[in-house]
Structure formats: C-alpha cells, structure tokens
Design a protein around this motif. Sequence first.
Motif, PDB file in Angstrom:
ATOM      1  N   MET A   1       0.828  -1.069  -0.060  1.00  0.00           N
ATOM      2  CA  MET A   1       0.177  -0.047   0.081  1.00  0.00           C
ATOM      3  C   MET A   1       0.949   1.127  -0.105  1.00  0.00           C
ATOM      4  N   ALA A   2       0.551   2.240  -0.834  1.00  0.00           N
ATOM      5  CA  ALA A   2       1.445   3.456  -0.905  1.00  0.00           C
ATOM      6  C   ALA A   2       0.781   4.634  -0.222  1.00  0.00           C
ATOM      7  N   CYS A   3       1.444   4.818   0.964  1.00  0.00           N
ATOM      8  CA  CYS A   3       0.802   5.931   1.820  1.00  0.00           C
ATOM      9  C   CYS A   3       1.777   7.219   1.407  1.00  0.00           C
ATOM     10  N   ASN A   4       0.898   8.188   1.278  1.00  0.00           N
ATOM     11  CA  ASN A   4       1.420   9.461   1.083  1.00  0.00           C
ATOM     12  C   ASN A   4       1.752  10.326   2.442  1.00  0.00           C
ATOM     13  N   ASP A   5       2.276  11.511   2.424  1.00  0.00           N
ATOM     14  CA  ASP A   5       2.391  12.325   3.400  1.00  0.00           C
ATOM     15  C   ASP A   5       1.562  13.472   3.603  1.00  0.00           C
ATOM     16  N   THR A   6       0.368  13.503   3.235  1.00  0.00           N
ATOM     17  CA  THR A   6      -0.616  14.208   3.373  1.00  0.00           C
ATOM     18  C   THR A   6      -1.116  14.139   5.063  1.00  0.00           C
ATOM     19  N   PRO A   7      -1.310  15.421   5.529  1.00  0.00           N
ATOM     20  CA  PRO A   7      -1.672  15.582   6.903  1.00  0.00           C
ATOM     21  C   PRO A   7      -3.143  14.575   6.905  1.00  0.00           C
ATOM     22  N   VAL A   8      -3.339  14.187   7.999  1.00  0.00           N
ATOM     23  CA  VAL A   8      -4.625  13.559   8.226  1.00  0.00           C
ATOM     24  C   VAL A   8      -5.936  14.237   7.968  1.00  0.00           C
ATOM     25  N   ASP A   9      -5.578  15.441   8.530  1.00  0.00           N
ATOM     26  CA  ASP A   9      -7.325  16.070   8.478  1.00  0.00           C
ATOM     27  C   ASP A   9      -7.453  16.830   7.017  1.00  0.00           C
ATOM     28  N   GLN A 180       1.044  -2.768  -8.255  1.00  0.00           N
ATOM     29  CA  GLN A 180       0.137  -3.516  -7.185  1.00  0.00           C
ATOM     30  C   GLN A 180       0.482  -2.278  -5.649  1.00  0.00           C
ATOM     31  N   CYS A 181      -0.405  -2.688  -4.908  1.00  0.00           N
ATOM     32  CA  CYS A 181      -0.462  -1.733  -3.677  1.00  0.00           C
ATOM     33  C   CYS A 181       0.967  -2.074  -2.939  1.00  0.00           C
ATOM     34  N   VAL A 182       1.596  -1.372  -2.770  1.00  0.00           N
ATOM     35  CA  VAL A 182       2.948  -1.520  -1.897  1.00  0.00           C
ATOM     36  C   VAL A 182       3.083  -0.296  -1.031  1.00  0.00           C
ATOM     37  N   LEU A 183       3.907  -0.919   0.194  1.00  0.00           N
ATOM     38  CA  LEU A 183       4.115  -0.071   1.244  1.00  0.00           C
ATOM     39  C   LEU A 183       4.780   1.278   0.760  1.00  0.00           C
ATOM     40  N   GLY A 184       4.478   2.566   0.839  1.00  0.00           N
ATOM     41  CA  GLY A 184       4.886   3.466   0.209  1.00  0.00           C
ATOM     42  C   GLY A 184       5.426   4.561   1.333  1.00  0.00           C
ATOM     43  N   TYR A 185       6.030   5.623   0.760  1.00  0.00           N
ATOM     44  CA  TYR A 185       6.732   6.558   1.766  1.00  0.00           C
ATOM     45  C   TYR A 185       5.751   7.584   2.685  1.00  0.00           C
ATOM     46  N   THR A 186       6.110   7.338   3.786  1.00  0.00           N
ATOM     47  CA  THR A 186       5.168   8.117   4.857  1.00  0.00           C
ATOM     48  C   THR A 186       5.952   8.812   5.964  1.00  0.00           C
ATOM     49  N   GLU A 187       5.498  10.000   6.359  1.00  0.00           N
ATOM     50  CA  GLU A 187       6.244  10.532   7.576  1.00  0.00           C
ATOM     51  C   GLU A 187       5.439  10.394   8.792  1.00  0.00           C
ATOM     52  N   PHE A 188       4.084   9.812   8.850  1.00  0.00           N
ATOM     53  CA  PHE A 188       3.547   9.452  10.054  1.00  0.00           C
ATOM     54  C   PHE A 188       4.146   8.456  10.773  1.00  0.00           C
ATOM     55  N   PRO A 189       4.636   9.031  12.128  1.00  0.00           N
ATOM     56  CA  PRO A 189       4.941   7.772  13.121  1.00  0.00           C
ATOM     57  C   PRO A 189       4.157   6.333  13.200  1.00  0.00           C
ATOM     58  N   ALA A 190       3.030   6.681  13.283  1.00  0.00           N
ATOM     59  CA  ALA A 190       2.166   5.305  13.425  1.00  0.00           C
ATOM     60  C   ALA A 190       2.222   4.413  12.126  1.00  0.00           C
ATOM     61  N   ASP A 191       2.227   5.182  10.890  1.00  0.00           N
ATOM     62  CA  ASP A 191       2.161   4.481   9.891  1.00  0.00           C
ATOM     63  C   ASP A 191       3.503   3.860   9.461  1.00  0.00           C
ATOM     64  N   ARG A 192       4.699   4.257  10.064  1.00  0.00           N
ATOM     65  CA  ARG A 192       5.932   3.896   9.924  1.00  0.00           C
ATOM     66  C   ARG A 192       5.954   2.698  10.889  1.00  0.00           C
ATOM     67  N   PHE A 291      10.851   4.637   4.442  1.00  0.00           N
ATOM     68  CA  PHE A 291      11.610   5.382   5.154  1.00  0.00           C
ATOM     69  C   PHE A 291      12.491   6.531   4.033  1.00  0.00           C
ATOM     70  N   SER A 292      12.730   6.145   2.910  1.00  0.00           N
ATOM     71  CA  SER A 292      13.502   6.938   1.824  1.00  0.00           C
ATOM     72  C   SER A 292      12.461   7.678   0.732  1.00  0.00           C
ATOM     73  N   ARG A 293      12.095   8.911   1.062  1.00  0.00           N
ATOM     74  CA  ARG A 293      11.445   9.791  -0.079  1.00  0.00           C
ATOM     75  C   ARG A 293      12.121   9.516  -1.207  1.00  0.00           C
ATOM     76  N   GLN A 294      13.519   9.694  -1.353  1.00  0.00           N
ATOM     77  CA  GLN A 294      14.280   9.798  -2.438  1.00  0.00           C
ATOM     78  C   GLN A 294      13.990   8.700  -3.343  1.00  0.00           C
ATOM     79  N   PHE A 295      14.125   7.446  -2.701  1.00  0.00           N
ATOM     80  CA  PHE A 295      13.756   6.014  -3.423  1.00  0.00           C
ATOM     81  C   PHE A 295      12.462   5.941  -3.930  1.00  0.00           C
ATOM     82  N   TYR A 296      11.539   6.463  -3.020  1.00  0.00           N
ATOM     83  CA  TYR A 296      10.075   6.134  -3.561  1.00  0.00           C
ATOM     84  C   TYR A 296       9.879   7.113  -4.734  1.00  0.00           C
ATOM     85  N   TYR A 297      10.282   8.206  -4.706  1.00  0.00           N
ATOM     86  CA  TYR A 297      10.014   9.143  -5.819  1.00  0.00           C
ATOM     87  C   TYR A 297      10.942   9.073  -6.816  1.00  0.00           C
TER      88      TYR A 297
END
Length: 371
Positions: A1-9, A180-192, A291-297
């Motif tokens: 699953m690919a998770c972005n770094d958009t704020p939750v709200d 496929q849905c893969v683990l994606g870059y995120t900056e949320f501690p809970a997601d990481r 954990f690596s934005r550079q790798f994911y993008y």
Amino acid sequence: MACNDTPVDTYVPFSESTPPTGSNYTALPTPLRILLAILMVIMIAIGFLGNAIVCLIVYQKPAMRSAINLLLATLAFSDIMLSLFCMPFTAVTIVTVNWNFGAHFCRISAMLYWLFVLEGVAILLIISVDRFLIIVQRQDKLNPHRAKVMIAISWLLSFCISFPSVVGRSFVEVPTRAPQCVLGYTEFPADRAYAVMLVVAVFFIPFSIMLYSYLCILNTVRRNALRIHNHADSLCLSQVSKLGLMGLQKPHQMNVDVSFKTRAFTTILILFIGFSLCWLPHTVFSLLSVFSRQFYYSPSFYVTSTYILWLSYLKSVFNPVIYCWRIKKFREACMEFMPKTFKVLPKVPGRTKRRIQPSTIYVCSENQSAV
C-alpha cells in the motif's frame, strides 16, 4: 500500500490517472512487460495446480492427514489464494501500467496479499520449530489435533496483522508507481511503526527463528552422522542383541534411517532457503519505500517494484516444484491426477517402502535409541 505524507485532516481524493507527487516514473519496455505478464500467468497456473494437488492428496487420503501434511496443505492453500486473488491483478497492471480495479480494491488487495503471505510464513515457522523439537530436543509433540489448533491461531494472527491495511487512517493511493499496492513513503510515525511491524512479522522474526532452528538441526545431524560413521560396529548393540537381530547392526541399515530423516529435513531446509531468497529483497524494498522519500519517488521505483513483486510471487510456485522434486508420494499423486495421455515421464525408481515415525532412530547410544 502506498501511503502519502498528506496530513490526516487534509484528505486528498483517490486518483487513478494522476501520478503521485515527485519525479516521473520509468515503466518497463512493452515487450518486457508482456514477457513478465506471460511468465506470471505460467506461475499462476503452476502455483494453482501444484498446490491444489497437495490439498487434494491430504483431503482424499486419510492416511496422509498427519500433522506435517496438514501444515503443508495449509501452506499450499495460502499459496493458492495468493495465486488467485493477487497475482492476476498484478499481471494485468504490469501490461497496462495502470490500476484498473478501483481505489477500494487497492486496499483490499494489499490486505489479502499480506494475509496470505503472513499465513505461509507462519506455517513455515511452525514446521521449522516442529523439526527442531523432533531432531534436536527429541520431542514429538505435534499431533494432527494440535496442528489444526495452531493453523487456526496462525490464520487469526495473520488476519489481525494484515487487517489494518484496509481500515488504517493513512491515505492509500491507487498504485501508479507500482503494479500493486505496496508500502509507500510516509512521515507519520504510526504508519512507519505499522510498516516496521509488518516486515518484522513477515520476515525478520520468522527468519531468525528458522535460521537458529536449522543451524541447530544441521549441527545435530552432522554430530550424529559422525558418531554412526565412527562407531557403527558398537552402536545399539544391547538393543539389537536382545531382539536377536544382529543383522540390523550393520552400518547400512542405520544409514537408511538417518538418510530418510535427513532427506525429509533437507526438503524443509530448501523451502526455507527459497523463502529467504524470495523475501529478503522484498523486505529491504519495503523498508526503503517507507523511510526513503528519494527512493520512493525515484524514476526507477516502478521498475524495481515490478521485479521485486515478481520475485515474491515466485515463492508460491517454488513450493510445489520442490515437493515434486523431493517427495516420491507427491510425484505419484501428480501422475494419478494427470490424464493418461500426458503420462510420458519415466517412472522414478522407488525407495524402500518403510513407514518411519518421527521417533525413528536419530541418535543411537548404548542406553537408548530415540529422537
């Protein structure tokens, strides 16, 4: 699953056509995409048919419903589900380079992928611990009833670990960066934290336990083989003489038992090696993605994810091939299910027809001969 770094709200709607923020990705050349898709279709066929035969053998023959066979049938069933509910959608996406199955199914496919993978890994872990107890600790505690209980527990735990990928609070994109849905870059501690827990449960914990178990087993087998080789004339003399079977004292007879058990263990060891080779790259890839934005993008992320996912699916095909190669009863069952017109393969010479229980001789001493 690919998770972005958009704020939750701040909710961003799903988009099946707009690529994620960052660099443009590089897709595979069309001929290579078609070739990979064809190979994946072949993998689906082999994975489904081969693993289905394993399940049919255990279902149709009550004598085959031992604890270890029930575990192998469960492993085969998880691979069947992976072949039917995950691989076809990935194969289509590899060819089209677009996810055409909807945003909600993206979450569901991610959950199913991790569910079936986790279950397969859990079964391999149970088998390795069982072999460790039998060969190293000389304890045969796993019976069919306990095996069924452990299978039910493993399914429950696998579901609990994979289910948050469907109902999690993090945003999941339709995978324009991967087939496929893969683990994606995120900056949320809970997601990481969830991503780390997932890869630890899928690879690091099982790999560590299985590696330790097999190293201990290898050491035990090596030590006992040397003992039998060096003291073949004096081993088990008291028991054999009591039975009046002096002929069984020969090294050849003891080597039959040791060879049988060692071959069975070697088959499980090969499955462990296949699991490690198929899943180590996927584990490293998942951690870098999170954990690596550079790798994911990076532009090469799509190509890398395609190869990594293809390799991870190879495990579901790997198991029945190993069964056919290593297990005579499985080869015979394959011939039974195969139409007569396709039975062109020569018969493999059979081994001595002996039923050897888990308590078969592994260590012979002057006082006892037991596992």
